[in-house]
Design an enzyme around this catalytic site. Structure first.
Site, short mmCIF file in Angstrom:
data_model
loop_
_atom_site.label_atom_id
_atom_site.label_comp_id
_atom_site.label_asym_id
_atom_site.label_seq_id
_atom_site.Cartn_x
_atom_site.Cartn_y
_atom_site.Cartn_z
N TYR A 48 -10.28 -16.12 106.89
CA TYR A 48 -11.46 -16.51 107.65
C TYR A 48 -11.66 -18.02 107.55
O TYR A 48 -11.46 -18.61 106.47
CB TYR A 48 -12.70 -15.79 107.11
CG TYR A 48 -13.99 -16.26 107.76
CD1 TYR A 48 -14.22 -16.06 109.12
CD2 TYR A 48 -14.98 -16.89 107.01
CE1 TYR A 48 -15.39 -16.49 109.71
CE2 TYR A 48 -16.15 -17.32 107.59
CZ TYR A 48 -16.35 -17.12 108.94
OH TYR A 48 -17.51 -17.56 109.53
N ASP A 62 -24.13 -27.94 107.92
CA ASP A 62 -23.79 -26.87 108.87
C ASP A 62 -24.90 -26.73 109.91
O ASP A 62 -25.63 -25.75 109.94
CB ASP A 62 -23.60 -25.57 108.10
CG ASP A 62 -23.16 -24.41 108.99
OD1 ASP A 62 -22.60 -24.67 110.07
OD2 ASP A 62 -23.40 -23.25 108.60
N ASP A 89 -15.05 -19.43 113.04
CA ASP A 89 -16.44 -19.59 113.47
C ASP A 89 -16.49 -20.67 114.56
O ASP A 89 -15.89 -21.74 114.39
CB ASP A 89 -17.23 -20.02 112.23
CG ASP A 89 -18.70 -20.26 112.45
OD1 ASP A 89 -19.19 -20.12 113.58
OD2 ASP A 89 -19.38 -20.59 111.46
N ASP A 91 -19.70 -21.44 115.90
CA ASP A 91 -21.14 -21.71 116.00
C ASP A 91 -21.73 -21.13 117.28
O ASP A 91 -21.54 -19.96 117.57
CB ASP A 91 -21.41 -23.22 115.87
CG ASP A 91 -21.18 -23.73 114.46
OD1 ASP A 91 -21.13 -22.92 113.52
OD2 ASP A 91 -21.04 -24.96 114.29
N HIS A 116 -15.93 -16.05 116.20
CA HIS A 116 -17.27 -15.49 116.37
C HIS A 116 -18.22 -16.57 116.88
O HIS A 116 -18.12 -17.75 116.53
CB HIS A 116 -17.79 -14.80 115.11
CG HIS A 116 -18.08 -15.67 113.92
ND1 HIS A 116 -19.18 -16.49 113.82
CD2 HIS A 116 -17.42 -15.79 112.74
CE1 HIS A 116 -19.19 -17.08 112.64
NE2 HIS A 116 -18.13 -16.69 111.97
N GLU A 118 -22.47 -17.25 117.94
CA GLU A 118 -23.78 -16.77 117.50
C GLU A 118 -24.88 -17.06 118.51
O GLU A 118 -24.69 -17.85 119.44
CB GLU A 118 -24.13 -17.39 116.15
CG GLU A 118 -24.37 -18.89 116.20
CD GLU A 118 -24.25 -19.54 114.83
OE1 GLU A 118 -25.20 -20.24 114.44
OE2 GLU A 118 -23.21 -19.37 114.15
N CYS A 126 -27.62 -22.86 108.91
CA CYS A 126 -26.86 -21.87 108.15
C CYS A 126 -27.56 -20.52 108.27
O CYS A 126 -28.79 -20.43 108.21
CB CYS A 126 -26.77 -22.29 106.69
SG CYS A 126 -25.96 -21.08 105.63
N ARG A 161 -22.10 -12.77 116.80
CA ARG A 161 -22.97 -12.81 115.62
C ARG A 161 -24.42 -12.90 116.07
O ARG A 161 -24.76 -13.71 116.94
CB ARG A 161 -22.61 -14.01 114.76
CG ARG A 161 -23.64 -14.33 113.67
CD ARG A 161 -23.21 -15.49 112.81
NE ARG A 161 -24.34 -16.30 112.40
CZ ARG A 161 -24.26 -17.35 111.60
NH1 ARG A 161 -23.08 -17.72 111.12
NH2 ARG A 161 -25.34 -18.05 111.29
N GLU A 191 -25.99 -10.93 110.92
CA GLU A 191 -26.17 -11.95 109.88
C GLU A 191 -27.46 -11.74 109.09
O GLU A 191 -28.50 -11.40 109.65
CB GLU A 191 -26.16 -13.35 110.52
CG GLU A 191 -26.37 -14.51 109.55
CD GLU A 191 -25.24 -14.67 108.54
OE1 GLU A 191 -24.91 -13.69 107.85
OE2 GLU A 191 -24.70 -15.79 108.43
N ASN A 213 -21.05 -10.29 105.97
CA ASN A 213 -20.94 -11.63 105.39
C ASN A 213 -21.47 -11.59 103.97
O ASN A 213 -22.66 -11.46 103.74
CB ASN A 213 -21.74 -12.62 106.23
CG ASN A 213 -21.70 -14.03 105.64
OD1 ASN A 213 -20.91 -14.32 104.77
ND2 ASN A 213 -22.56 -14.90 106.16
#
Length: 303
Positions: A48, A62, A89, A91, A116, A118, A126, A161, A191, A213
């Protein structure tokens, strides 16, 4: 790098096979190609590449300020160092839905097995911090649909996500996740679940693979592999674990050298050079080089 065997397509197929086998698979986070190789050697099934870890390695928070090219380039470096499937990821997709589509195309070309995306607003936070905001469901549907439609390899896995649990509650978050599946998401990433009952509710509501996660110091208790297996999850990520382990030792080592003036007292904390060279396959590279340049030029002819 010269001795990986699988093609991009084979690694994406391997990821799909893992998602379809009904088992739970552990994917540690890799912040460098070397860590990805370590993950493979230890026997994990995949890698990952998390945004929190990637941005931390760039000494950035982040919050979505790292760029698509930074993510894609590091993703390529990590993915090509291993025969394991690696997913990353992205974002909120780096902009409008068209940007999410472009990201998928770029990541396919660079050898990633999936990504992924989100439903937070930009600038994002985060996932296990307070103060998050999410976009309207329809906006996220557009992101997911754009990403799914951009795939050329059907085995490239688009993971949606949702951060909505902390803002709208679990029931509305599940409604969002269902809509994301309808929009083309191959897997769902709920999440910051509060407890096992919430993980269980998400699993019961959805028919697609689901990701857990298990980040340290977050909202969720660190569930064991057996607990997540019993809950019916397909993938668990440990997104920042390797980075935190490494940086903890680096910090302690630097303090030791300041205090003692040398590194003699911390040699047992270090990876030995022999082990390092084994991971880097020095001997294999040397053999490869010798197999090509194995001729004798001899004396230079004179006239």
């Amino acid at each position: 790098m010269l001795f990986t065997k699988k093609t991009h397509a084979e690694k994406r197929q391997a990821f799909r096979d893992l998602l379809d086998d009904g088992k739970l698979h552990q994917f540690p986070g890799a912040f460098s190609p070397f860590v990805a190789q370590m993950i493979e050697r230890k026997g994990y099934p995949g890698v990952y590449i998390g945004g929190a870890m990637l941005t931390a390695d760039l000494c950035l928070p982040d919050i979505g300020i790292a760029t698509l090219s930074e993510f894609a380039d590091r993703g390529e470096q990590i993915a090509r160092a291993t025969d394991l499937p690696a997913f990353i990821d992205i974002d909120t997709g780096f902009g409008e839905p068209m940007s999410a589509a472009r990201a998928v195309r770029m990541l396919e070309e660079k050898g990633l097995a999936g990504c992924h995306i989100e439903d937070q607003v930009m600038p994002k936070r985060c996932g296990h911090l307070d103060g998050k905001e999410t976009v309207e469901t329809e906006i996220m549907i557009q992101r997911v649909r754009a990403a799914a439609d951009a795939k050329r390899d059907p085995n490239f896995t688009v993971i949606a996500r949702s951060d909505a649990r902390a803002i709208e509650g679990l029931d509305k978050a599940i409604d969002r996740m269902k809509a994301y599946v309808d929009a083309g998401a191959d897997m769902i990433f709920p999440e910051a679940m509060k407890d096992e009952k919430e993980f269980e509710a998400v699993r019961a509501a959805l028919d697609v693979p689901i990701l857990a996660n298990m980040t340290e110091f977050g909202k969720s208790r660190l569930l064991t592999k057996q607990e997540l297996t019993d809950l019916g999850f397909n993938v668990v990520i440990y997104p920042v674990t390797t980075f935190r382990l490494a940086m903890g030792e680096v910090e302690r080592g630097l303090d030791h050298i300041l205090e003692h003036g040398d590194q003699n007292g911390i040699l047992d904390k270090m990876q030995h050079r022999k082990t390092l060279y084994d991971y880097l396959r020095y001997e294999d590279y040397s053999k490869f080089d010798q197999s090509i340049f194995n001729f004798d030029v001899g004396d230079t002819p004179t006239k």
